[in-house]
Design an enzyme around this catalytic site. Structure first.
Site, PDB file in Angstrom:
ATOM      1  N   ASP A   1       0.791  -1.201   0.055  1.00 56.42           N
ATOM      2  CA  ASP A   1      -0.012   0.044  -0.039  1.00 56.42           C
ATOM      3  C   ASP A   1       0.924   1.334   0.023  1.00 56.42           C
ATOM      4  OD1 ASP A   1       0.977  -0.044   2.715  1.00 56.42           O
ATOM      5  OD2 ASP A   1      -0.953   0.508   3.446  1.00 56.42           O
TER       6      ASP A   1
ATOM      7  N   ASN B   1       8.010  -9.408   3.848  1.00 52.00           N
ATOM      8  CA  ASN B   1       6.601  -9.052   4.620  1.00 52.00           C
ATOM      9  C   ASN B   1       5.370  -9.612   4.212  1.00 52.00           C
ATOM     10  OD1 ASN B   1       5.157  -7.191   6.674  1.00 52.00           O
ATOM     11  ND2 ASN B   1       4.258  -6.449   4.725  1.00 52.00           N
ATOM     12  N   GLU B   2       4.637 -10.491   4.806  1.00 50.78           N
ATOM     13  CA  GLU B   2       3.333 -10.969   4.321  1.00 50.78           C
ATOM     14  C   GLU B   2       3.427 -11.654   2.973  1.00 50.78           C
ATOM     15  OE1 GLU B   2       0.225  -7.998   4.916  1.00 50.78           O
ATOM     16  OE2 GLU B   2       0.333  -8.283   7.001  1.00 50.78           O
TER      17      GLU B   2
ATOM     18  N   ASN C   1       1.296 -10.411  11.744  1.00 49.40           N
ATOM     19  CA  ASN C   1       0.746  -9.126  11.433  1.00 49.40           C
ATOM     20  C   ASN C   1      -0.828  -9.459  11.429  1.00 49.40           C
ATOM     21  OD1 ASN C   1       3.317  -8.338  10.808  1.00 49.40           O
ATOM     22  ND2 ASN C   1       2.710  -7.806   8.773  1.00 49.40           N
TER      23      ASN C   1
ATOM     24  N   TYR D   1      -4.891  -7.922  12.170  1.00 52.17           N
ATOM     25  CA  TYR D   1      -5.733  -6.493  12.279  1.00 52.17           C
ATOM     26  C   TYR D   1      -7.276  -6.906  12.806  1.00 52.17           C
ATOM     27  CZ  TYR D   1      -1.993  -4.407  10.010  1.00 52.17           C
ATOM     28  OH  TYR D   1      -0.875  -3.445   9.905  1.00 52.17           O
TER      29      TYR D   1
ATOM     30  N   TYR E   1      -9.488  -4.942  10.005  1.00 54.68           N
ATOM     31  CA  TYR E   1      -9.991  -5.635   8.732  1.00 54.68           C
ATOM     32  C   TYR E   1     -10.858  -6.545   9.028  1.00 54.68           C
ATOM     33  CZ  TYR E   1      -6.346  -2.713   6.404  1.00 54.68           C
ATOM     34  OH  TYR E   1      -5.641  -1.782   5.952  1.00 54.68           O
TER      35      TYR E   1
ATOM     36  N   GLU F   1       2.883  -6.132  13.307  1.00 57.97           N
ATOM     37  CA  GLU F   1       1.907  -5.175  12.915  1.00 57.97           C
ATOM     38  C   GLU F   1       0.447  -5.455  13.638  1.00 57.97           C
ATOM     39  OE1 GLU F   1       1.060  -4.566   8.728  1.00 57.97           O
ATOM     40  OE2 GLU F   1       3.262  -4.949   8.285  1.00 57.97           O
TER      41      GLU F   1
ATOM     42  N   TRP G   1       1.606  -0.928  14.007  1.00 56.25           N
ATOM     43  CA  TRP G   1       1.471  -0.679  12.691  1.00 56.25           C
ATOM     44  C   TRP G   1       0.679   0.850  12.594  1.00 56.25           C
ATOM     45  CZ3 TRP G   1       4.605  -1.461   9.015  1.00 56.25           C
ATOM     46  CH2 TRP G   1       4.365  -0.847   7.674  1.00 56.25           C
TER      47      TRP G   1
ATOM     48  N   LYS H   1      -2.643   4.900  10.126  1.00 56.93           N
ATOM     49  CA  LYS H   1      -2.660   3.997  11.335  1.00 56.93           C
ATOM     50  C   LYS H   1      -1.520   4.562  12.168  1.00 56.93           C
ATOM     51  CE  LYS H   1      -4.694  -0.123   9.309  1.00 56.93           C
ATOM     52  NZ  LYS H   1      -4.574   0.072   7.761  1.00 56.93           N
TER      53      LYS H   1
HETATM   54  C1  BDP Z   1      -0.426  -4.812   6.155  1.00 52.70           C
HETATM   55  C2  BDP Z   1       0.744  -4.424   5.287  1.00 52.70           C
HETATM   56  C3  BDP Z   1       1.179  -2.859   5.530  1.00 52.70           C
HETATM   57  C4  BDP Z   1      -0.236  -2.152   5.442  1.00 52.70           C
HETATM   58  C5  BDP Z   1      -1.040  -2.590   6.434  1.00 52.70           C
HETATM   59  C6  BDP Z   1      -2.500  -1.745   6.382  1.00 52.70           C
HETATM   60  O1  BDP Z   1       1.946  -5.386   5.994  1.00 52.70           O
HETATM   61  O2  BDP Z   1       2.099  -2.750   4.531  1.00 52.70           O
HETATM   62  O3  BDP Z   1       0.312  -0.910   5.391  1.00 52.70           O
HETATM   63  O4  BDP Z   1      -1.603  -3.870   6.198  1.00 52.70           O
HETATM   64  O5  BDP Z   1      -3.251  -2.247   5.668  1.00 52.70           O
HETATM   65  O6  BDP Z   1      -1.122  -6.021   5.533  1.00 52.70           O
HETATM   66  O7  BDP Z   1      -2.405  -0.851   7.015  1.00 52.70           O
END
Ligand code: BDP
Length: 603
Positions: free
Chosen positions: A160, A409-410, A463, A465, A469, A501, A546, A565
């Site tokens: 992103d 990353n991911e 990571n 959320y 999400y 994250e 994050w 974020k």
């Molecule tokens: C994660 C990614 C990170 C994004 C974050 C987001 O590792 O780079 O900025 O999500 O969506 O999946 O804020």
């Protein structure tokens, strides 16, 4: 490659400033063959994208050119002369007058070009550098370029953050003697009060190596001769998180009594080890607090800036962060040097972000086609990734602040082919540096049930959320998900687990008495929920939020003026949650919250 510096045998000229600048479509063929015909000048170091009020430049796909004249000092007739680019994002071609003298691919690692045969001491030359910000499935990070409906080339990519390009770090012209110290590698250990520094010097040409280790007062604590050996440090002062201590390792190349070359580097004596579910620094359990960051600022994009460097570290100290991850690419060497000097712990990441077709599938995580396939992450991608890893580790392995490598990353570690893709990279990383643990940051689609590669690595970096999400705005459900997820990883792996994250987009100044996403209150509640869960698990070794600050993203419709974020705004003002974090993190000195005091951090 050794970072260029002034030593008794080496000289250095900084080439930063404003350079003539243009994009290829406006410059005509082979623009390096003369003065660039352009009214524009670009600042170096800076990404070029936001410098101009010009969308065509900002989103340019293809080559851009920078040019300036360079005067070679007249005393350099016997020297080997190099140009050194700290970074050219993502590919570079270097021209001295009309001649192509060097090329490099990889936007966040340095490269040098030997121009001894192309220039003469006391004369000037025209230096042109072509830089391409293009990303394809054979670059790291990967991307895709297609010809769009308008006939123009359109760049897309699978991360992103905005794809800033250009000369974001310094450019140097420097010398080395012809017989020279080409590289120095150190690793350290200690037993009780006695430290040891194992060194290996790579010499090009003739000469005998002598090394001297001095303490911070300048007193000699050990010396030796020979290209490799072990220095013993009695009454060692260890490099510790929050309490940096750096010895100075002076390396000299001698021809009889003449010093042919001299180079010195700071050395922090410390150990890193993963034992069971613990992450140990100097044999003591360490708990990471801090952030995933970005090199990102208004106007300069990813351009390195010492003022932001100092200020960001000040803010990290203020908030009680003891660490950060160089998400999602290697940062400027100045950042790591600063971390070395200030006792800040770093997880050092490659630019392998977006090796995941699942993200194209949105929240379903269903890839349109397999990630590890001819179409996307194929053998050429893997070779680029290996090269990238090699350049990162050889650049950064002497930094005491760097305690772990993060090799991607991911990635789609849940998909078939992940193992075949990552196994050789893990092997390479371990050969390049047998001393540091390895990790990758786990995407939410990669679960403890379907991940295919975690056994190859040392630390589980998640990571996640939940509450953003997934289960947006529903923190009770999020808490249940998160708890089950962490428990699953603990049961499957028996390895230390940390969150690399977790975060919630937050519009500064937006408030509500209700539970509402994007508000400052929601960010506070979201983090508090995460922390409550983390604190229940003794296997949990760290939390990196994050993100440190809001940052620029592509024109995605779910981003309002970038990714929000950040705990700080893009211009580094604290959101409300910053004060909660400060209360949680200050005084911990590397210990898990709620687990009392420790020696860690004391000298
Ligand atoms: C994660 C990614 C990170 C994004 C974050 C987001 O590792 O780079 O900025 O999500 O969506 O999946 O804020």
């Amino acid at each position: 490659m050794l970072k260029p510096k002034m030593t008794p045998t080496r000289e250095l000229v900084n080439l930063d400033g404003t350079w003539l600048f243009g994009i290829d479509s406006r410059l005509g063929d082979e623009p390096w063959r003369g003065a660039l015909r352009t009214p524009l000048e670009a600042a170096v170091p800076a990404s070029y994208n936001d410098l101009f009020v010009d969308d065509e430049i900002r989103s340019h796909v293809g080559w851009v050119y920078y040019q300036r004249r360079v005067q070679v000092p007249r005393g350099w007739s016997e020297e080997r002369i190099l140009l050194r680019f700290d970074a050219a994002t993502h590919a570079a071609r270097v021209y001295v007058d009309d001649a192509l003298v060097g090329e490099h691919v990889g936007g966040y690692t340095p490269f040098a070009v030997d121009i001894t045969e192309h220039v003469s001491a006391g004369t000037a030359f025209r230096l042109t550098i072509g830089v391409s910000g293009d990303l394809t499935n054979e670059t790291i990070p990967p991307g895709k370029i297609e010809v769009g409906m308008t006939g123009k080339r359109v760049q897309t990519y699978f991360h992103d953050f905005y794809n800033y390009a250009g000369l974001a770090r310094s450019v140097w012209m420097c010398t080395t003697p012809r017989s020279r110290i080409e590289d120095v590698v150190v690793s350290t250990d200690f037993d009780g009060t006695v430290g040891s520094v194992t060194y290996a010097v790579d010499v090009e040409g003739e000469g005998a190596v002598r090394v001297v280790l001095r303490d911070e007062e300048g007193a000699v604590v050990a010396s030796s001769s020979g290209a490799s050996g072990v220095l013993t440090v009695p009454d060692v002062t260890l490099w510790k998180p929050g309490a940096a201590y750096l010895y100075d390792l002076a390396v000299e190349l001698h021809d009889a009594d003449r010093v042919v070359d001299a180079y010195s580097l700071p050395v922090g004596v410390r150990t890193v080890e993963v034992r069971g579910t613990q992450f140990l620094i100097n044999g003591e359990p360490f708990y990471f607090t801090g952030f995933g960051k970005h090199e990102d600022a208004p106007v300069r994009g990813k351009g390195h800036d010492d003022a932001y460097l100092v200020h960001d570290f000040q803010l990290m100290e203020w908030i009680g962060a003891n660490s950060f991850r160089t998400s999602h690419y290697p940062y400027a060497e100045e950042v790591l040097e600063f971390a070395d000097r200030h006792g800040v712990v770093v997880i050092d990441e490659t630019a392998a972000v977006g090796l995941n077709m699942g993200v194209v599938g949105g929240m379903s995580g269903t890839p349109p086609f397999p990630t590890f396939s001819e179409q996307y992450a194929n053998a050429a991608t893997q070779a680029a990734h290996a090269q990238h890893l090699r350049e990162l580790v050889t650049r950064d392995r002497n930094h005491p602040s760097v305690v772990m490598w993060c090799i991607a990353n991911e990635p789609a570690s849940n998909e078939d082919g992940a193992r075949e893709y990552f196994e050789p990279l893990v092997q390479l990383a371990r050969e390049l540096d047998p001393t540091r643990p390895l990790s990758y940051a786990l995407v939410m689609f990669a679960t403890f049930q379907n991940d295919q590669i975690i056994d190859l690595f040392d630390v589980v970096c998640m990571n996640r959320y939940y509450g953003w999400y997934v289960a947006s705005g529903d923190l009770a459900t999020a808490e249940a998900y998160l708890t089950g997820d962490i428990r699953g990883w603990i049961e499957r792996t028996g390895k230390p687990i940390m969150m690399t994250e977790y975060g919630a987009d937050t519009m500064e100044g937006l408030h509500s008495v209700h539970t509402q996403v994007w508000t400052e209150e929601y960010q506070r509640d979201y983090l508090a929920m995460n922390h409550r869960v983390f604190d229940r698990f003794p296997e949990f070794v760290g939390e990196q939020i994050w993100n440190f600050a809001d940052f620029a993203t592509t024109n995605a419709i779910h981003r309002v003026g970038g990714n929000k974020k950040g705990v700080f705004t893009r211009d580094r003002r604290p959101k409300s949650v910053a004060f909660d974090l400060r209360a949680r993190w200050t005084g911990l000195e590397g210990r898990k919250p709620g687990t009392g005091t420790t020696e860690q951090g004391g000298r």
